[in-house]
Design a protein around this motif. Structure first.
Motif, PDB file in Angstrom:
ATOM      1  N   GLY A  70       0.971  -1.281   0.072  1.00 41.68           N
ATOM      2  CA  GLY A  70       0.017   0.025  -0.087  1.00 41.68           C
ATOM      3  C   GLY A  70       0.785   1.266  -0.076  1.00 41.68           C
ATOM      4  N   LEU A  71       1.763   1.384   0.590  1.00 41.69           N
ATOM      5  CA  LEU A  71       2.804   2.431   0.705  1.00 41.69           C
ATOM      6  C   LEU A  71       3.567   2.596  -0.542  1.00 41.69           C
ATOM      7  N   ILE A  72       3.853   1.504  -1.110  1.00 34.22           N
ATOM      8  CA  ILE A  72       4.596   1.743  -2.589  1.00 34.22           C
ATOM      9  C   ILE A  72       3.597   2.307  -3.699  1.00 34.22           C
ATOM     10  N   LYS A  73       2.418   1.715  -3.325  1.00 35.23           N
ATOM     11  CA  LYS A  73       1.100   2.063  -4.437  1.00 35.23           C
ATOM     12  C   LYS A  73       1.074   3.788  -4.314  1.00 35.23           C
ATOM     13  N   ASP A  74       0.885   4.010  -2.970  1.00 36.89           N
ATOM     14  CA  ASP A  74       0.684   5.559  -2.664  1.00 36.89           C
ATOM     15  C   ASP A  74       1.703   6.297  -3.213  1.00 36.89           C
ATOM     16  N   LEU A  75       2.997   5.865  -3.026  1.00 37.04           N
ATOM     17  CA  LEU A  75       4.229   6.696  -3.626  1.00 37.04           C
ATOM     18  C   LEU A  75       4.126   6.669  -5.256  1.00 37.04           C
TER      19      LEU A  75
END
Length: 77
Positions: A70-75
């Motif tokens: 999820g963090l990578i997707k947000d970045l």
């Protein structure tokens, strides 16, 4: 993320256990700081809390893989 990392490594734990895991090398990190942070994280749905025992036991609401994804997707997005 340090709180989540500690919970992913140890599994469900009390605030005292998380504080002990995080406090190594951090003299300024108090139990009260960790407690407050975990309460906020619980309120935001990042942690679950088992209140059946005297000392509440916290756990990460999502797996490490799901959270990092999820963090990578947000970045990227």
């Amino acid at each position: 993320l340090d709180v989540l990392q500690a919970l992913w490594e140890t599994g469900p734990a009390t605030v005292k256990q998380v504080h002990a895991a995080m406090a190594a090398g951090r003299d300024s990190l108090t139990y009260a700081n960790v407690l407050r942070l975990m309460q906020i994280m619980h309120g935001k749905g990042l942690l679950t809390r088992d209140e059946s025992e005297r000392s509440h036991v916290y756990a990460a609401a999502q797996s490490q893989k799901a959270t990092q994804g999820g963090l990578i997707k947000d970045l990227i997005g």
